[in-house]
Design a protein around this motif. Structure first.
Motif, PDB file in Angstrom:
ATOM      1  N   THR A   1       1.606   7.678  -4.262  1.00  0.00           N
ATOM      2  CA  THR A   1       0.951   8.241  -5.438  1.00  0.00           C
ATOM      3  C   THR A   1       0.102   9.445  -5.026  1.00  0.00           C
ATOM      4  O   THR A   1       0.153  10.507  -5.655  1.00  0.00           O
ATOM      5  CB  THR A   1       0.088   7.179  -6.148  1.00  0.00           C
ATOM      6  OG1 THR A   1       0.941   6.121  -6.602  1.00  0.00           O
ATOM      7  CG2 THR A   1      -0.655   7.771  -7.333  1.00  0.00           C
ATOM      8  N   GLY A   2      -0.653   9.296  -3.940  1.00  0.00           N
ATOM      9  CA  GLY A   2      -1.455  10.409  -3.434  1.00  0.00           C
ATOM     10  C   GLY A   2      -0.609  11.570  -2.956  1.00  0.00           C
ATOM     11  O   GLY A   2      -0.942  12.744  -3.204  1.00  0.00           O
TER      12      GLY A   2
ATOM     13  N   ALA B   1       8.994   3.957  -3.443  1.00  0.00           N
ATOM     14  CA  ALA B   1       7.838   4.366  -4.244  1.00  0.00           C
ATOM     15  C   ALA B   1       7.947   5.837  -4.636  1.00  0.00           C
ATOM     16  O   ALA B   1       7.668   6.203  -5.787  1.00  0.00           O
ATOM     17  CB  ALA B   1       6.545   4.110  -3.480  1.00  0.00           C
TER      18      ALA B   1
ATOM     19  N   THR C   1      -0.027   2.915  10.721  1.00  0.00           N
ATOM     20  CA  THR C   1      -0.458   2.721   9.339  1.00  0.00           C
ATOM     21  C   THR C   1       0.196   1.480   8.750  1.00  0.00           C
ATOM     22  O   THR C   1      -0.211   1.015   7.693  1.00  0.00           O
ATOM     23  CB  THR C   1      -0.093   3.932   8.452  1.00  0.00           C
ATOM     24  OG1 THR C   1       1.330   4.042   8.383  1.00  0.00           O
ATOM     25  CG2 THR C   1      -0.727   5.210   8.960  1.00  0.00           C
TER      26      THR C   1
ATOM     27  N   ASP D   1       0.958  13.291  -6.065  1.00  0.00           N
ATOM     28  CA  ASP D   1      -0.093  14.031  -6.783  1.00  0.00           C
ATOM     29  C   ASP D   1      -0.466  15.313  -6.048  1.00  0.00           C
ATOM     30  O   ASP D   1      -0.583  16.382  -6.661  1.00  0.00           O
ATOM     31  CB  ASP D   1      -1.337  13.161  -6.972  1.00  0.00           C
ATOM     32  CG  ASP D   1      -1.155  12.060  -8.002  1.00  0.00           C
ATOM     33  OD1 ASP D   1      -0.130  12.063  -8.728  1.00  0.00           O
ATOM     34  OD2 ASP D   1      -2.030  11.175  -8.073  1.00  0.00           O
TER      35      ASP D   1
ATOM     36  N   LEU E   1       8.166   7.200  -8.483  1.00  0.00           N
ATOM     37  CA  LEU E   1       7.131   8.096  -9.005  1.00  0.00           C
ATOM     38  C   LEU E   1       7.688   9.443  -9.463  1.00  0.00           C
ATOM     39  O   LEU E   1       7.210  10.015 -10.430  1.00  0.00           O
ATOM     40  CB  LEU E   1       6.043   8.316  -7.950  1.00  0.00           C
ATOM     41  CG  LEU E   1       5.175   7.101  -7.639  1.00  0.00           C
ATOM     42  CD1 LEU E   1       4.384   7.330  -6.355  1.00  0.00           C
ATOM     43  CD2 LEU E   1       4.238   6.805  -8.808  1.00  0.00           C
TER      44      LEU E   1
ATOM     45  N   HIS F   1       0.815  -1.214   0.000  1.00  0.00           N
ATOM     46  CA  HIS F   1       0.000   0.000   0.000  1.00  0.00           C
ATOM     47  C   HIS F   1       0.845   1.259   0.000  1.00  0.00           C
ATOM     48  O   HIS F   1       0.332   2.353  -0.191  1.00  0.00           O
ATOM     49  CB  HIS F   1      -1.005  -0.022   1.153  1.00  0.00           C
ATOM     50  CG  HIS F   1      -0.422   0.166   2.509  1.00  0.00           C
ATOM     51  ND1 HIS F   1       0.354  -0.775   3.137  1.00  0.00           N
ATOM     52  CD2 HIS F   1      -0.519   1.203   3.370  1.00  0.00           C
ATOM     53  CE1 HIS F   1       0.713  -0.328   4.330  1.00  0.00           C
ATOM     54  NE2 HIS F   1       0.200   0.862   4.494  1.00  0.00           N
ATOM     55  N   GLU F   2       2.152   1.120   0.165  1.00  0.00           N
ATOM     56  CA  GLU F   2       3.043   2.275   0.138  1.00  0.00           C
ATOM     57  C   GLU F   2       3.004   2.986  -1.218  1.00  0.00           C
ATOM     58  O   GLU F   2       3.064   4.219  -1.274  1.00  0.00           O
ATOM     59  CB  GLU F   2       4.489   1.857   0.463  1.00  0.00           C
ATOM     60  CG  GLU F   2       4.721   1.476   1.898  1.00  0.00           C
ATOM     61  CD  GLU F   2       4.381   0.024   2.228  1.00  0.00           C
ATOM     62  OE1 GLU F   2       4.609  -0.394   3.363  1.00  0.00           O
ATOM     63  OE2 GLU F   2       3.884  -0.701   1.335  1.00  0.00           O
ATOM     64  N   LEU F   3       2.876   2.227  -2.300  1.00  0.00           N
ATOM     65  CA  LEU F   3       2.791   2.844  -3.628  1.00  0.00           C
ATOM     66  C   LEU F   3       1.535   3.705  -3.745  1.00  0.00           C
ATOM     67  O   LEU F   3       1.582   4.826  -4.256  1.00  0.00           O
ATOM     68  CB  LEU F   3       2.823   1.783  -4.735  1.00  0.00           C
ATOM     69  CG  LEU F   3       2.770   2.318  -6.171  1.00  0.00           C
ATOM     70  CD1 LEU F   3       3.935   3.259  -6.447  1.00  0.00           C
ATOM     71  CD2 LEU F   3       2.772   1.166  -7.162  1.00  0.00           C
ATOM     72  N   GLY F   4       0.424   3.214  -3.230  1.00  0.00           N
ATOM     73  CA  GLY F   4      -0.812   4.000  -3.244  1.00  0.00           C
ATOM     74  C   GLY F   4      -0.691   5.256  -2.395  1.00  0.00           C
ATOM     75  O   GLY F   4      -1.147   6.337  -2.795  1.00  0.00           O
ATOM     76  N   ILE F   5      -0.074   5.119  -1.230  1.00  0.00           N
ATOM     77  CA  ILE F   5       0.131   6.281  -0.356  1.00  0.00           C
ATOM     78  C   ILE F   5       0.980   7.323  -1.072  1.00  0.00           C
ATOM     79  O   ILE F   5       0.630   8.508  -1.128  1.00  0.00           O
ATOM     80  CB  ILE F   5       0.806   5.859   0.972  1.00  0.00           C
ATOM     81  CG1 ILE F   5      -0.154   5.043   1.829  1.00  0.00           C
ATOM     82  CG2 ILE F   5       1.324   7.078   1.737  1.00  0.00           C
ATOM     83  CD1 ILE F   5       0.501   4.386   3.038  1.00  0.00           C
TER      84      ILE F   5
END
Length: 121
Positions: free
Chosen positions: A8-9, A47, A37, A12, A51, A2-6
């Protein structure tokens, strides 16, 4: 992971704020994230690097991570205490009636940007 999702946000949001401020480049991000978390700091760094390397605006940006230790308050005796992710019993009265008050944070504390030269250059 889930680190990649974190991240990415985070990237962004930081990029959007930098563009809105008229920045020419994102230089760095300071992120505060709680240990509860269960995000892994090395994976967050990996990540972020992956990115930001893809875009000239963010390439080379630095990431500073502040990990926040879990802290709870005992609902029986009022003691506030730090602990690890697993031991949340009150150290003063051994009660299990506790409430987490820190350790789940996920916030961008600051972003650093390059701004255009004020002389119009």
């Amino acid at each position: 992971m889930h680190e990649l999702g974190i991240m990415t946000g985070v990237v962004d949001a930081a990029t959007k704020a930098a563009h809105e401020a008229g920045a020419t480049r994102l230089v760095g991000v300071t992120l505060r994230i709680g240990e509860m978390t269960e995000a892994v700091e090395d994976a967050l760094n990996f990540a972020f690097e992956a990115l930001t390397e893809a875009d000239e605006f963010t390439k080379g940006a630095a990431l500073d991570i502040v990990m926040v230790r879990p802290k709870s308050i005992c609902l029986e005796c009022g003691t506030e205490f730090e602990h690890d992710r697993f031991q949340i019993f009150c150290p003063a009265c051994d009660s299990f009636a506790t409430e987490l008050v820190a350790g789940r944070e996920l916030q961008i504390d600051s972003i650093e940007v390059d701004l255009p030269d004020s002389n119009g250059e």
